[in-house]
Design a protein around this motif. Structure first.
Motif, short mmCIF file in Angstrom:
data_model
loop_
_atom_site.label_atom_id
_atom_site.label_comp_id
_atom_site.label_asym_id
_atom_site.label_seq_id
_atom_site.Cartn_x
_atom_site.Cartn_y
_atom_site.Cartn_z
N ARG A 1 26.59 16.37 6.03
CA ARG A 1 26.28 15.21 5.17
C ARG A 1 25.44 15.64 3.96
N PHE A 2 24.51 16.57 4.13
CA PHE A 2 23.73 17.13 3.03
C PHE A 2 24.68 17.69 1.96
N HIS A 3 25.64 18.50 2.40
CA HIS A 3 26.58 19.14 1.47
C HIS A 3 27.43 18.11 0.75
N GLU A 4 27.95 17.15 1.50
CA GLU A 4 28.76 16.09 0.89
C GLU A 4 27.95 15.31 -0.14
N ALA A 5 26.73 14.93 0.20
CA ALA A 5 25.88 14.18 -0.72
C ALA A 5 25.58 14.99 -1.97
N ALA A 6 25.33 16.27 -1.81
CA ALA A 6 25.04 17.12 -2.96
C ALA A 6 26.20 17.14 -3.95
N LEU A 7 27.40 17.30 -3.44
CA LEU A 7 28.56 17.36 -4.33
C LEU A 7 28.83 16.01 -4.99
N ARG A 8 28.51 14.91 -4.32
CA ARG A 8 28.70 13.57 -4.90
C ARG A 8 27.63 13.23 -5.93
N HIS A 9 26.49 13.92 -5.91
CA HIS A 9 25.36 13.55 -6.77
C HIS A 9 24.97 14.63 -7.76
N GLY A 10 25.95 15.40 -8.23
CA GLY A 10 25.69 16.34 -9.32
C GLY A 10 25.38 17.76 -8.91
N GLY A 11 25.44 18.06 -7.62
CA GLY A 11 25.25 19.43 -7.17
C GLY A 11 26.54 20.23 -7.26
N ARG A 12 26.39 21.53 -7.19
CA ARG A 12 27.56 22.43 -7.20
C ARG A 12 27.58 23.23 -5.90
N ASP A 13 28.76 23.42 -5.36
CA ASP A 13 28.93 24.16 -4.11
C ASP A 13 28.50 25.61 -4.28
N ASN A 14 27.81 26.12 -3.26
CA ASN A 14 27.43 27.53 -3.20
C ASN A 14 27.69 28.09 -1.81
N GLY A 15 28.47 27.36 -1.01
CA GLY A 15 28.80 27.78 0.34
C GLY A 15 28.97 26.58 1.25
N ALA A 16 30.21 26.30 1.61
CA ALA A 16 30.52 25.12 2.43
C ALA A 16 29.84 25.19 3.80
N PRO A 17 29.64 24.05 4.45
CA PRO A 17 29.04 24.05 5.77
C PRO A 17 29.81 24.92 6.75
N GLY A 18 29.09 25.66 7.57
CA GLY A 18 29.73 26.48 8.58
C GLY A 18 28.76 27.45 9.22
N LEU A 19 29.24 28.09 10.26
CA LEU A 19 28.45 29.12 10.92
C LEU A 19 28.33 30.34 10.02
N ARG A 20 27.17 30.98 10.07
CA ARG A 20 26.91 32.20 9.31
C ARG A 20 26.53 33.28 10.34
N PRO A 21 27.53 33.92 10.98
CA PRO A 21 27.24 34.87 12.05
C PRO A 21 26.39 36.06 11.60
N ASP A 22 26.40 36.37 10.32
CA ASP A 22 25.55 37.46 9.83
C ASP A 22 24.07 37.11 9.97
N TYR A 23 23.74 35.81 10.02
CA TYR A 23 22.36 35.36 10.14
C TYR A 23 21.97 35.05 11.58
N GLY A 24 22.94 35.02 12.48
CA GLY A 24 22.69 34.72 13.88
C GLY A 24 23.82 33.90 14.47
N PRO A 25 23.95 33.88 15.79
CA PRO A 25 25.09 33.23 16.42
C PRO A 25 25.10 31.70 16.29
N HIS A 26 23.98 31.10 16.00
CA HIS A 26 23.91 29.63 15.92
C HIS A 26 23.53 29.13 14.52
N TYR A 27 23.47 30.02 13.55
CA TYR A 27 23.01 29.67 12.20
C TYR A 27 24.13 28.91 11.48
N TYR A 28 23.92 27.61 11.32
CA TYR A 28 24.90 26.73 10.68
C TYR A 28 24.25 26.19 9.41
N ALA A 29 24.88 26.44 8.27
CA ALA A 29 24.24 26.09 7.00
C ALA A 29 25.26 25.71 5.94
#
Length: 129
Positions: free
Chosen positions: A83-111
């Motif tokens: 929801r953070f990501h969706e709101a950002a794109l609707r309110h003038g933000g630009r994407d820099n990485g869609a929501p998802g797991l980031r296994p390089d940062y750890g097995p549960h790191y979702y950002a």
């Protein structure tokens, strides 16, 4: 219990109304709200608490930190990150990485990563199963 490491952080912004509308929208899914505001700044935090993040109007000479800087906001769930990501794109933000797991940062790191309207790189993250 010791005091937290950081008391608060603030960003200079070029347009306070635009930035406040953006941060109102992106921080709501993370359960952060405006805790104070005046004509030159807005502070955000948990309801009934002090600010941990503020935006402050800078009329001239706004400088966005160079590569390597970003601010990560804690999220309570993966759905809140989405929801953070969706709101950002609707309110003038630009994407820099869609929501998802980031296994390089750890097995549960979702950002999710975005740039705010002034170009600050921000993130919402949860790091647990």
């Amino acid at each position: 219990m010791p005091d937290p490491m950081l008391h608060h952080l603030s960003f200079g912004v070029s347009d306070l109304d635009r930035a406040a509308a953006f941060y109102d929208a992106v921080l709501a899914p993370l359960h952060y709200v405006r805790v104070w505001a005046d004509d030159t700044a807005v502070g955000y935090g948990r309801e009934g608490e002090g600010d941990k993040f503020a935006i402050k109007l800078v009329r001239e000479g706004l400088s966005i930190p160079a590569r390597g800087f970003h601010l990560a906001f804690a999220a309570g769930s993966r759905a809140a990150v989405d929801r953070f990501h969706e709101a950002a794109l609707r309110h003038g933000g630009r994407d820099n990485g869609a929501p998802g797991l980031r296994p390089d940062y750890g097995p549960h790191y979702y950002a999710a990563f975005v740039f705010d309207p002034d170009g600050y790189p921000i993130e919402a993250v949860i790091n647990r199963p």
